[in-house]
Scaffold this active site. Sequence first.
Site, short mmCIF file in Angstrom:
data_model
loop_
_atom_site.label_atom_id
_atom_site.label_comp_id
_atom_site.label_asym_id
_atom_site.label_seq_id
_atom_site.Cartn_x
_atom_site.Cartn_y
_atom_site.Cartn_z
N LEU A 181 0.87 -1.17 0.00
CA LEU A 181 0.00 0.00 0.00
C LEU A 181 0.90 1.22 0.00
O LEU A 181 1.97 1.21 0.62
CB LEU A 181 -0.89 0.03 1.25
CG LEU A 181 -1.94 -1.08 1.41
CD1 LEU A 181 -2.67 -0.91 2.73
CD2 LEU A 181 -2.93 -1.07 0.25
N ASP A 182 0.47 2.27 -0.69
CA ASP A 182 1.23 3.52 -0.64
C ASP A 182 1.38 3.96 0.81
O ASP A 182 0.51 3.69 1.65
CB ASP A 182 0.49 4.64 -1.40
CG ASP A 182 0.50 4.42 -2.90
OD1 ASP A 182 1.28 3.58 -3.38
OD2 ASP A 182 -0.29 5.10 -3.59
N ARG A 183 2.44 4.66 1.07
CA ARG A 183 2.70 5.12 2.44
C ARG A 183 1.51 5.86 3.04
O ARG A 183 1.15 5.65 4.20
CB ARG A 183 3.94 6.03 2.42
CG ARG A 183 4.31 6.58 3.78
CD ARG A 183 5.56 7.40 3.70
NE ARG A 183 6.07 7.72 5.02
CZ ARG A 183 7.33 7.97 5.29
NH1 ARG A 183 8.24 7.95 4.33
NH2 ARG A 183 7.73 8.24 6.51
#
Length: 253
Positions: free
Chosen positions: A64-66
């Site tokens: 997942l993106d940060r």
Amino acid sequence: MAGTDHAGEFAPLELLYQDEHLVIINKPSGLLVHRTDLAKGEDDAVVQRLNTQLGQWVYPVHRLDRATSGALLLALTPEAARRLGSDFMSHTVTKVYHALSRGHVQEAGVVDYPLATLNEEKGRSRFKIEGTEKDAVTHYSPLARFEAPIPVSRYPTARLSLMEARIDTGRKHQIRRHFKHIFHPILGDTRYGCRHQNHAFREHGFTALRLMLHAHRLSFTHPFSGARVDVTAPYPADFQDLLSYLYRHQTIS
């Protein structure tokens, strides 16, 4: 940091599911999945935190993106990682996201729009485009529409939609880039979003506004038992607080 306890140590992650083969957590926004050369000097990440929390090594099988919160699946053995990784590659894992997007989306649709590969430039916070475009498909549907008394640029109110998105492919920043492509960028997105709307919400009191994208649900066949695993990640406090504010005001049904 994404969260520490009162002793200054990293707070434990919320476990949504765990057995001897895999674990699913509710990842906080702002937390990397694992440390990289591009994030030198940062001690905190999901993998490192879970290694300590569970007392064993964990293996991420997707990312997942940060800034994205929500359901994240990790394997507890190399064999589980291999099997789960194969499932992700064959697109047999259902991933459902919720997002707050600019504007009123009236009906469900599909974005079938190829995306070029993005690679983060070492030592920088920007990305460069590399290689040819690859197929990318996102299915979306509106869950609710809102009109909040927050002026945005020359408009007296802010219009938003709570969106559900399902992705057939897993390109970098896919939902963010696809929602921008259909002119409904995600609130709080500093790379692909609407700076006027982001600024308006921060000025209105949502000073810690972040990317309003949440991995809401994961569903897949267990790689060992064959049972169906279906896990929903509750909204984090910042996402829920913003939704509660919108629901208290004029809601377009």
